[in-house]
Scaffold this motif. Sequence first.
Motif, short mmCIF file in Angstrom:
data_model
loop_
_atom_site.label_atom_id
_atom_site.label_comp_id
_atom_site.label_asym_id
_atom_site.label_seq_id
_atom_site.Cartn_x
_atom_site.Cartn_y
_atom_site.Cartn_z
N SER A 139 0.82 -1.21 0.00
CA SER A 139 0.00 0.00 0.00
C SER A 139 0.85 1.26 0.00
O SER A 139 0.54 2.24 -0.69
N ALA A 140 1.95 1.26 0.76
CA ALA A 140 2.82 2.43 0.79
C ALA A 140 3.46 2.66 -0.58
O ALA A 140 3.51 3.79 -1.08
N SER A 141 3.93 1.59 -1.20
CA SER A 141 4.55 1.71 -2.52
C SER A 141 3.53 2.11 -3.57
O SER A 141 3.82 2.95 -4.44
N ALA A 142 2.34 1.52 -3.51
CA ALA A 142 1.30 1.83 -4.49
C ALA A 142 0.88 3.29 -4.40
O ALA A 142 0.74 3.98 -5.42
N ALA A 143 0.67 3.78 -3.18
CA ALA A 143 0.29 5.18 -3.01
C ALA A 143 1.39 6.11 -3.49
O ALA A 143 1.12 7.12 -4.15
N THR A 144 2.63 5.77 -3.17
CA THR A 144 3.76 6.60 -3.61
C THR A 144 3.85 6.63 -5.14
O THR A 144 4.08 7.69 -5.74
N LEU A 145 3.65 5.48 -5.77
CA LEU A 145 3.68 5.43 -7.24
C LEU A 145 2.55 6.27 -7.84
O LEU A 145 2.76 7.02 -8.80
N GLY A 146 1.35 6.13 -7.26
CA GLY A 146 0.22 6.90 -7.77
C GLY A 146 0.43 8.39 -7.63
O GLY A 146 0.20 9.17 -8.58
N LEU A 147 0.89 8.82 -6.47
CA LEU A 147 1.12 10.24 -6.23
C LEU A 147 2.26 10.77 -7.09
O LEU A 147 2.23 11.92 -7.54
N SER A 148 3.26 9.94 -7.32
CA SER A 148 4.37 10.34 -8.19
C SER A 148 3.89 10.52 -9.63
O SER A 148 4.30 11.46 -10.33
N ALA A 149 3.01 9.61 -10.07
CA ALA A 149 2.45 9.74 -11.41
C ALA A 149 1.68 11.05 -11.55
O ALA A 149 1.78 11.75 -12.57
N GLY A 150 0.92 11.40 -10.51
CA GLY A 150 0.19 12.66 -10.54
C GLY A 150 1.11 13.86 -10.58
O GLY A 150 0.84 14.85 -11.27
N ALA A 151 2.22 13.78 -9.84
CA ALA A 151 3.18 14.90 -9.82
C ALA A 151 3.80 15.10 -11.20
O ALA A 151 3.93 16.24 -11.68
N PHE A 152 4.19 14.00 -11.85
CA PHE A 152 4.77 14.12 -13.18
C PHE A 152 3.75 14.62 -14.20
O PHE A 152 4.08 15.42 -15.08
N LEU A 153 2.50 14.15 -14.07
CA LEU A 153 1.46 14.62 -14.99
C LEU A 153 1.19 16.10 -14.79
O LEU A 153 1.01 16.84 -15.76
N MET A 154 1.17 16.54 -13.54
CA MET A 154 0.99 17.96 -13.26
C MET A 154 2.08 18.79 -13.93
O MET A 154 1.80 19.80 -14.59
N GLY A 155 3.33 18.36 -13.76
CA GLY A 155 4.43 19.08 -14.38
C GLY A 155 4.33 19.11 -15.89
O GLY A 155 4.56 20.15 -16.53
N ALA A 156 3.95 17.97 -16.48
CA ALA A 156 3.83 17.90 -17.93
C ALA A 156 2.73 18.84 -18.44
O ALA A 156 2.90 19.52 -19.46
N ILE A 157 1.61 18.89 -17.73
CA ILE A 157 0.50 19.76 -18.14
C ILE A 157 0.93 21.23 -18.13
O ILE A 157 0.63 21.99 -19.06
N ILE A 158 1.64 21.63 -17.09
CA ILE A 158 2.07 23.03 -16.99
C ILE A 158 3.07 23.37 -18.10
O ILE A 158 2.96 24.42 -18.75
N VAL A 159 4.04 22.49 -18.31
CA VAL A 159 5.07 22.76 -19.32
C VAL A 159 4.47 22.77 -20.72
O VAL A 159 4.78 23.63 -21.56
N ILE A 160 3.60 21.81 -21.01
CA ILE A 160 2.97 21.75 -22.33
C ILE A 160 2.09 22.98 -22.58
O ILE A 160 2.10 23.55 -23.67
N SER A 161 1.36 23.39 -21.56
CA SER A 161 0.42 24.50 -21.72
C SER A 161 1.12 25.85 -21.76
O SER A 161 0.73 26.75 -22.51
N GLY A 162 2.18 26.00 -20.95
CA GLY A 162 2.77 27.32 -20.79
C GLY A 162 1.91 28.15 -19.85
O GLY A 162 0.77 27.78 -19.53
#
Length: 226
Positions: A139-162
Amino acid sequence: MAHIHLGEGSFPLWALVLWTLLGVGLISAVVYRVRKGGIKTHQIALAGIGAAASFAIFQLNIPVWGGIHMNLTGLVGILAGPLLGALIALVVNIFSAALGHGAVGLLGANTLVNASEAIVAYYAFKTLMGMDWDVFPASASAATLGLSAGAFLMGAIIVISGVNGSALPRGDLTVAVAGLVGLNLGVAVIEGLLTGFIVQFLASVRPDLVGLTDRDTREETTGVTA
């Protein structure tokens, strides 16, 4: 955990339309799956509790680099499942935006980010448990993976959008966003550990809430008897 803390009009119009359409598409697919397959009664109760807890902790903002916080989306995904987890992400973002925590125009983008956290956490947890991991590390690893995926997606959205009105070139914006993503990854580890403790406790008192009943039954039937 990840969340785009930008004001109204921060993204260009094409980006707002793109992320909104993708968010609507995701939620439409989720609603279709829910209506077609139904949901279990205990999942509805867990969804209500998870939504309330997620919304409450979501409002506790740490004023660092635009704001970081926990939101328990990994835990919500593990307990309520990927479908209800995505719907909870939408509801929490709507109520948060109503309180001024996040722009209304970014509901689509933020729903994509938080829904991805719940979805990835759920499937990662199921995969790790299927590999006979113990509850806490799974559960700890799964939550960390999920939250990390969200963090990377957030960064990608901001960079792509400007960002409208930003004087930073795209390269410098990417570096700044990378720092924000790094901070969120650190918080992801902390929230992942917290999720692990919560799921481990629930598994000890109500294993059915985390889907461990079938596993326990399988272990009993495959055990050696005298």
